[in-house]
Design a protein around this motif. Structure first.
Motif, PDB file in Angstrom:
ATOM      1  N   ALA A 140       0.828  -1.210   0.000  1.00 48.93           N
ATOM      2  CA  ALA A 140       0.000   0.000   0.000  1.00 48.93           C
ATOM      3  C   ALA A 140       0.860   1.256   0.000  1.00 48.93           C
ATOM      4  N   SER A 143       2.509   1.791  -3.439  1.00 50.46           N
ATOM      5  CA  SER A 143       1.544   2.203  -4.471  1.00 50.46           C
ATOM      6  C   SER A 143       0.806   3.488  -4.091  1.00 50.46           C
ATOM      7  N   SER A 145      -1.470   4.068  -1.866  1.00 51.31           N
ATOM      8  CA  SER A 145      -2.915   3.835  -1.792  1.00 51.31           C
ATOM      9  C   SER A 145      -3.486   4.384  -0.492  1.00 51.31           C
ATOM     10  N   ARG A 149      -1.295   8.115   0.213  1.00 48.26           N
ATOM     11  CA  ARG A 149      -1.180   9.078  -0.886  1.00 48.26           C
ATOM     12  C   ARG A 149      -0.727  10.452  -0.399  1.00 48.26           C
TER      13      ARG A 149
END
Length: 204
Positions: A140, A143, A145, A149
């Protein structure tokens, strides 16, 4: 004679092993009328469940997105968990012992999807103490996510700081503190009532 006793021993061992497997499998059961109350907690009218090994942002906890804009990541985490559970059969495998808040510690599934792991994998919760979901957290994070973020505080640290802040304020304002705690209990009851009806009040 030796073979006879060996046969008995093997029979007992197989019987015990089969019984253990049966007990382990019987721990996973379908739970009716279950609902999400935050990103790592479920409840029914009679049971309170904590998704074991994960920690989601608190309901009022703020996070910051990739543009530096503040948002309520706790609400976002809750809504994602609710979306995973929608129209699916929920089953849980729970530990015998409960946590200090008397909640059952469970690994839960929406049909065949493991909720604990998926919440971490999608970036709506983090691995908590066990390291069981450390790999999912790494995925996570890489990426970017969910909460990865942007910027966020670990939920455990956020809770600790909030507790310290509340204790200091209560020490300086004992009467107001008592009234605030009473109001908090009322809000929690309203919160649970709204969730039983499928509603979410972002102002609570």
């Amino acid at each position: 004679m030796i073979r006879f006793y060996l046969a008995i021993i093997l029979t007992v061992m197989v019987s015990v092993s089969a019984s253990a497997c049966k007990d382990k499998n019987s721990d996973t059961s379908v739970i009716l009328g279950v609902r999400a109350v935050d990103g790592d907690s479920l409840e029914t009218d009679k049971r309170r469940i904590r998704l074991e090994g994960i920690d989601a942002p608190e309901y009022k906890q703020p996070c910051w997105d990739e543009n530096g804009q503040e948002y309520r990541c706790g609400i976002e985490s809750l809504e994602y968990l609710k979306s995973l559970m929608k129209n699916r059969k929920i089953s849980c495998q729970c530990e015998a012992e409960k946590d200090r808040y008397k909640r059952e510690l469970c690994v839960c599934f929406a049909d065949n999807l493991e909720l604990n792991k998926q919440m971490v994998l999608a970036g709506y919760a983090v691995d908590y103490r066990s390291q069981k979901y450390a790999g999912a957290e790494k995925t996570a994070r890489e990426s970017q996510s969910g909460i990865w973020r942007g910027k966020f505080m670990r939920p455990s640290l956020y809770r600790s700081l909030e507790r310290d802040k509340e204790q200091k304020w209560c020490k300086a304002n004992p009467a107001e503190c008592k009234a605030r705690k009473k109001q908090k209990k009322i809000r929690q009851k309203m919160f649970r009532k709204k969730h039983r009806s499928g509603k979410t009040d972002k102002n609570l």
